[in-house]
Write a protein that holds these residues in place. Structure first.
Motif, PDB file in Angstrom:
ATOM      1  N   ARG A 205       8.698   1.396   7.338  1.00 56.31           N
ATOM      2  CA  ARG A 205       7.525   0.773   7.952  1.00 56.31           C
ATOM      3  C   ARG A 205       6.943  -0.305   7.046  1.00 56.31           C
ATOM      4  NH1 ARG A 205       4.712   3.442  12.107  1.00 56.31           N
ATOM      5  NH2 ARG A 205       5.884   5.219  12.908  1.00 56.31           N
TER       6      ARG A 205
ATOM      7  N   GLN B 280      -5.861   1.475  -5.728  1.00 58.67           N
ATOM      8  CA  GLN B 280      -4.902   0.526  -5.178  1.00 58.67           C
ATOM      9  C   GLN B 280      -4.186  -0.273  -6.253  1.00 58.67           C
ATOM     10  OE1 GLN B 280      -8.150   0.485  -4.697  1.00 58.67           O
ATOM     11  NE2 GLN B 280      -8.973  -1.589  -4.535  1.00 58.67           N
ATOM     12  N   TYR B 281      -4.737  -0.248  -7.453  1.00 54.87           N
ATOM     13  CA  TYR B 281      -4.035  -0.906  -8.554  1.00 54.87           C
ATOM     14  C   TYR B 281      -3.088   0.062  -9.252  1.00 54.87           C
ATOM     15  CZ  TYR B 281      -7.836  -4.097  -7.709  1.00 54.87           C
ATOM     16  OH  TYR B 281      -8.733  -4.942  -7.107  1.00 54.87           O
TER      17      TYR B 281
ATOM     18  N   LEU C  15       9.056   9.761   3.359  1.00 53.61           N
ATOM     19  CA  LEU C  15       8.950   8.621   2.455  1.00 53.61           C
ATOM     20  C   LEU C  15       9.913   7.518   2.881  1.00 53.61           C
ATOM     21  CD1 LEU C  15       7.644   7.457   0.010  1.00 53.61           C
ATOM     22  CD2 LEU C  15       9.308   8.615  -1.423  1.00 53.61           C
TER      23      LEU C  15
ATOM     24  N   MET D 212       0.817  -1.215   0.000  1.00 55.87           N
ATOM     25  CA  MET D 212       0.000   0.000   0.000  1.00 55.87           C
ATOM     26  C   MET D 212       0.848   1.261   0.000  1.00 55.87           C
ATOM     27  SD  MET D 212      -3.034  -0.988  -0.134  1.00 55.87           S
ATOM     28  CE  MET D 212      -4.165   0.273   0.472  1.00 55.87           C
TER      29      MET D 212
ATOM     30  N   LYS E 274      -1.361   8.943  -3.478  1.00 56.44           N
ATOM     31  CA  LYS E 274      -2.513   9.722  -3.018  1.00 56.44           C
ATOM     32  C   LYS E 274      -2.110  11.145  -2.660  1.00 56.44           C
ATOM     33  CE  LYS E 274      -4.319   6.875   0.118  1.00 56.44           C
ATOM     34  NZ  LYS E 274      -5.201   6.514   1.241  1.00 56.44           N
ATOM     35  N   THR E 275      -0.894  11.268  -2.149  1.00 57.93           N
ATOM     36  CA  THR E 275      -0.468  12.613  -1.742  1.00 57.93           C
ATOM     37  C   THR E 275      -0.126  13.478  -2.943  1.00 57.93           C
ATOM     38  OG1 THR E 275       1.859  12.038  -1.599  1.00 57.93           O
ATOM     39  CG2 THR E 275       0.520  11.650   0.341  1.00 57.93           C
TER      40      THR E 275
ATOM     41  N   SER F  54      -0.419   4.798  -1.080  1.00 63.39           N
ATOM     42  CA  SER F  54      -0.386   5.850  -0.071  1.00 63.39           C
ATOM     43  C   SER F  54       0.400   7.058  -0.574  1.00 63.39           C
ATOM     44  CB  SER F  54       0.257   5.284   1.190  1.00 63.39           C
ATOM     45  OG  SER F  54       0.229   6.205   2.237  1.00 63.39           O
ATOM     46  N   PHE F  55       1.479   6.745  -1.238  1.00 65.98           N
ATOM     47  CA  PHE F  55       2.327   7.822  -1.733  1.00 65.98           C
ATOM     48  C   PHE F  55       1.646   8.610  -2.843  1.00 65.98           C
ATOM     49  CE2 PHE F  55       5.515   9.035  -4.964  1.00 65.98           C
ATOM     50  CZ  PHE F  55       6.133  10.047  -4.250  1.00 65.98           C
TER      51      PHE F  55
ATOM     52  N   ASN G 192       6.468  -4.093   7.886  1.00 63.67           N
ATOM     53  CA  ASN G 192       5.165  -4.757   7.790  1.00 63.67           C
ATOM     54  C   ASN G 192       5.249  -6.021   6.953  1.00 63.67           C
ATOM     55  OD1 ASN G 192       3.934  -2.894   9.347  1.00 63.67           O
ATOM     56  ND2 ASN G 192       3.010  -1.733   7.668  1.00 63.67           N
TER      57      ASN G 192
ATOM     58  N   ALA H  95       8.351   5.836   5.740  1.00 54.67           N
ATOM     59  CA  ALA H  95       7.212   5.038   5.294  1.00 54.67           C
ATOM     60  C   ALA H  95       7.696   3.746   4.669  1.00 54.67           C
ATOM     61  CB  ALA H  95       6.376   5.837   4.307  1.00 54.67           C
TER      62      ALA H  95
END
Lengths: 98, 847
Positions: free
Chosen positions: A88, A34-35, A82, A1, A8-9, A5-6, A92, A85
């Motif tokens: 993380r 998401q694709y 970034l 994601m 989107k910004t 997520s990136f 994950n 992120a």
């Protein structure tokens, strides 16, 4: 994601999407999913002499799988953030893989 | 219907001649002798006559001018000439359009049950059955009157009740043809039927449970089409009206039973009485009727579905309230004859004043409405299928799906969201803050905007206002989502006998194309491999890996600490709430643990000189090692920071930005881009931290730091780098500030002065060489700052020596500035002036 997520910004920023067929399309990123399908508005083709058939197109929906690169606007990216992120995300993934 | 069909041939064969004849005359006569329709009778007679001419060769009569006498006796003549009669019959059949013929053949019951067929079959004929009245534009109110008229015509109904084929035959012959006896017989038959009427009116559904076969059969059989229709439309009505329809139903059944009671019934019965004649058909049709009677509601809906001509039923419904049964028939008939005879189509009761087009549209609209109602009815049988609990269950599932697909907006800023959507969440929280600088920054901002100070990021979440419904719902959703997440996920399904596994995927966790199991030993296996090949040459590489790994672990710990910081319980300010104090101490405990981890990961306590390069120095020789320092400093105590400062100062000459960044005065500055970047990073990330730290330190520490530099390091090396110079500037200016502020006691200051003098002595030889590049390079601002810092703290003697040492550079710069554009010249001179003013001079004096 992370990529989702990136990206989107970057919404409402100007990006250049380079497709796997070498066409580069510059436009305002309107949405991403998401694709990593991408919607661009007010587009222009970078080499519009070569791809005149897109000259009258104003907005496009690009399927994520045909994207080779997305050229990012430098000032819209928070590198430190970034990096974190990414850490993380990696953590994950590592946790999930176990 | 099957029964009727089978019986039909029998009916028609025995009955045909009269049936055809009677069709026209029958109704007219019936109406006439009942005196129900004043004035209309004449009209009908006329038409009948005209028609009779057509049918029976009136022309021939007129042309031959023969005496009417026997020729007029149709019955007699037709009986004589059976062949001719047959011909007539064929011709008669041919006259009307094909459908009508088909109808005739189909079943007798249909034929006489529905007088409308006649209408359809005889276009020239204006009307029969008295419906012509409706053709004239009349207010609907008239309908009521009509109903009453029908009600007053029980005699008519009575005729059928008593009727048998032979009795019935005469009426068709027409008024003229009917003998007196026949008429009388018909009237007698009618009277007994009239009597029961009042009783029947009072009758109720229970009665039809014990129906009298004959009556039933009389009333029921023919109109089966109509019957179905009536049921049909009743059920199409919205539920709310069901009561009304129920009553209709009752009436219907009552009609079926007692035949001669209600007004509507009469009409219905009259047609129905005709089929009676045939015995066999009777028996076959009877069960059907009974079925109809007994379960009208049951059969209704299913019939609707099968009934192709629903429209007729719908249209009939409009007229239903006033004339329950009859309009149905009418409409049904008109439906059939629609194309042939547009006039007949018009609904007598409802559409008197409408034009054909209007009627058409009206009917269409009606049909559509009826269809919709029907659909509602069909659906309504599922009403209440789901309990509220079921519904909420479904809703929850849907919400859950939605949330897991798109991410819960309510999760914004929560840990769950951060785990999946960290970049976006933080980025937008930072972006949200930028427009309003006065707003206190949350701890993301502190981390990523390199801010320090306020710690209240964690506080915000605890200060929510009172909960409202929305929030409660959000929480519910969140709980549901949480529960779904915690549920053990079975990501693969192995169906017995299948060759593969079916893996589930969703938007967030796409189906993994590769599924490589990472064994615990896997990473261990790889490491020995690399160590195995370790050679002296590879040591550097290994160190690099180790260092990078150390940096990453510092980052991970930092992120944990920052997350932990966000969950800091609200400070128990004053109140001695046991629970909050406990939580506070618990939190503190974890924080301490994390701090220790961080401290260990930084490797500051590694023995100095054990390795060629101290681990921490190696640590900050990488860009990301440098960049992490501000964040590390935020998490460390003052002592820990001071330790780091000391460590950096001790190894100042080992820093990459010092070691590899030596510049020579007068020589072109040839630093690689990477080095420049590194220097930039150091001065942006590390220096401010050290500067802030130094600004909090006492003079004796500053003195000690300077002492370390003098004793352990090569001043020359340090002074010929930008970072080194900056560091020295920092130290010197801090001492000066302490002095200015009067914070230093005399003893400490004396120590400092001693130290400073020592430092100056060490520095003096290097002074001419500390300027980077040639005079034209213009990168010497920091040197002038440094000189200024020295100048302020220097004794007059030292100041003189200072001036002598850098005089050349000053003069060169002043000279150069004269050749430069004004603004650049001013900039250069200002730089020089930083130094000049610190020793009480000004470049102006030199010009």
């Amino acid at each position: 994601m992370l990529f989702f997520s990136f990206f989107k910004t970057l919404i409402d920023n100007q990006v250049t999407v380079e497709l796997k067929n070498d066409i580069q399309i510059r436009g305002t990123l309107k949405s991403v999913d998401q694709y990593l399908n991408i919607k661009l508005d007010n587009i222009e083709v970078v080499d519009d002499i070569k791809y005149p058939h897109l000259s009258s197109v104003k907005n496009v929906f690009i399927r994520g799988s045909v994207v080779r690169y997305v050229h990012l606007p430098h000032n819209a990216v928070d590198v430190t953030l970034l990096e974190d992120a990414t850490r993380r995300e990696a953590a994950n993934q590592a946790a999930k893989a176990k | 219907m099957a029964g009727h069909n089978m019986a039909a041939p029998g009916f028609s064969q025995s009955y045909d001649p009269f049936a055809e004849l009677s069709r026209h005359d029958d109704d007219a006569d019936a109406l006439d002798f009942e005196d129900t329709y004043d004035g209309l009778g004449d009209q009908l007679d006329e038409t009948d006559d005209a028609f009779n001419d057509d049918t029976f060769g009136g022309e021939a009569i007129s042309s031959s001018n023969a005496p009417v006498g026997r020729d007029f006796d149709f019955f007699g003549s037709t009986a004589k000439v059976a062949n001719a009669m047959e011909e007539e019959y064929v011709r008669f059949n041919r006259q009307p359009p094909a459908p009508r013929a088909a109808a005739t053949a189909a079943s007798t019951s249909t034929n006489y049950g529905l007088p409308g067929y006649n209408q359809a079959s005889y276009p020239p004929r204006p009307a029969r059955t008295g419906y012509e009245k409706y053709k004239d534009p009349e207010p609907t109110a008239d309908l009521q009157v009509d109903a009453s008229i029908w009600g007053t015509a029980p005699k008519k109904a009575a005729t059928p009740a008593a009727a048998n084929p032979s009795q019935y035959a005469p009426p068709p012959a027409g008024r003229k043809m009917m003998s007196l006896e026949e008429v009388e017989a018909a009237m007698h038959a009618a009277k007994p039927a009239v009597m029961p009427q009042p009783q029947v009116q009072a009758q109720h559904p229970p009665h039809f449970a014990s129906p009298q076969p004959q009556v039933q059969f009389q009333s029921q059989p023919p109109p089966q089409f109509g019957r179905q229709d009536s049921v049909d439309y009743r059920y199409q009505q919205p539920e709310g009206q069901s009561q009304v329809f129920q009553s209709h139903d009752v009436r219907h059944t009552a009609q079926a039973q007692g035949g001669p009671h209600g007004h509507p019934i009469t009409i219905l019965q009259r047609p129905s009485s005709k089929p009676v004649p045939a015995g066999p058909s009777m028996s076959s049709s009877l069960p059907q009727q009974q079925q109809h009677l007994q379960q009208p509601s049951m059969s209704g809906p299913t019939q609707i579905l099968q009934n192709p001509s629903r429209m007729s039923g719908d249209a009939a419904r409009m007229g239903y309230p006033a004339q329950p049964t009859h309009p149905m028939h009418q409409m049904h008939r008109s439906q059939n004859s629609f194309s042939r005879q547009p006039q007949a189509v018009s609904h007598p009761a409802q559409l008197p004043a409408m034009s054909d087009q209007d009627k058409a549209t009206y009917l269409e609209a009606e049909a559509r409405r009826a269809k919709r109602n029907h659909k509602i009815y069909i659906l309504s049988k599922d009403n209440g299928l789901m309990t509220p609990h079921d519904k909420s269950f479904i809703t929850r599932i849907q919400l859950q799906q939605l949330v897991s697909a798109t991410g819960d907006p309510n999760e914004y800023g929560t840990d769950a969201a951060l785990a999946e959507d960290f970049y976006y969440q933080v980025h937008s929280s930072l972006a949200a803050q930028r427009p309003n600088p006065s707003q206190p920054l949350n701890n993301f901002a502190q981390t990523y905007l390199f801010q320090t100070g306020n710690r209240h990021g964690g506080m915000r979440r605890h200060n929510r206002g009172p909960e409202n419904h929305m929030q409660r719902m959000e929480q519910q959703v969140q709980r549901a989502v949480e529960a779904a997440k915690n549920k053990p996920k079975n990501k693969q399904l192995v169906i017995e006998g299948s060759l593969g596994k079916i893996s589930f995927s969703n938007a967030k966790t796409p189906k993994p194309l590769l599924n490589i199991k990472r064994t615990e030993s896997g990473t261990e296996v790889n490491r020995p491999a690399s160590t195995h090949h370790r050679t002296p040459a590879a040591t550097g590489v290994t160190d690099r890996k180790v260092t990078l790994r150390a940096i990453e672990s510092v980052y991970m710990i930092l992120m944990k600490m920052e997350d932990h910081e966000r969950t800091m319980p609200p400070l128990a300010n004053g109140d001695t709430d046991q629970e909050s104090v406990e939580r506070q101490s618990e939190w503190q405990l974890v924080a301490e643990k994390l701090n220790n981890q961080l401290w260990d990961a930084l490797k500051v306590h590694e023995p100095i000189g054990a390795n060629a390069v101290h681990p921490f120095i190696a640590f900050i020789s990488y860009p990301k090692g440098k960049k992490v320092i501000p964040r590390v400093f935020r998490q460390l105590s003052h002592e820990q920071r001071t330790t780091i400062l000391t460590l950096i100062v001790v190894h100042l000459d080992q820093l990459d930005v010092v070691q590899g960044a030596q510049v020579q005065s007068g020589e072109p500055i040839n630093l690689s881009a990477a080095m420049r970047e590194s220097i930039e990073a150091f001065s942006m990330a590390v220096m401010p931290c050290l500067f802030n730290l130094l600004n909090d330190t006492e003079l004796h520490i500053v003195t000690a730091v300077l002492g370390i530099i003098i004793q352990k390091l090569s001043i020359d090396t340090i002074a010929r780098t930008r970072i080194g110079i900056s560091m020295l500037t920092m130290i010197l200016s801090r001492a000066e500030i302490i002095k200015e502020a009067g914070l230093a006691n005399e003893q400490a200051w004396q120590q400092w002065v001693v130290q400073f003098n020592d430092f100056f002595n060490h520095l003096e030889p290097t002074l001419p060489n500390i300027f980077p590049g040639s005079v034209t390079s213009g990168e010497d601002v920091y040197v002038w700052q440094f000189l200024a810092a020295i100048g302020i703290g220097a004794s007059p003697d030292e100041q003189q020596r200072l001036v002598l040492a850098v005089k050349d550079r000053v003069m060169d710069t002043v000279a150069l500035s004269k050749t430069l554009p004004a603004d650049m010249a001013k900039q250069r001179l200002d730089n020089v002036n930083l130094f000049m003013r610190s020793i009480g001079l000004d470049v102006e004096l030199l010009q």
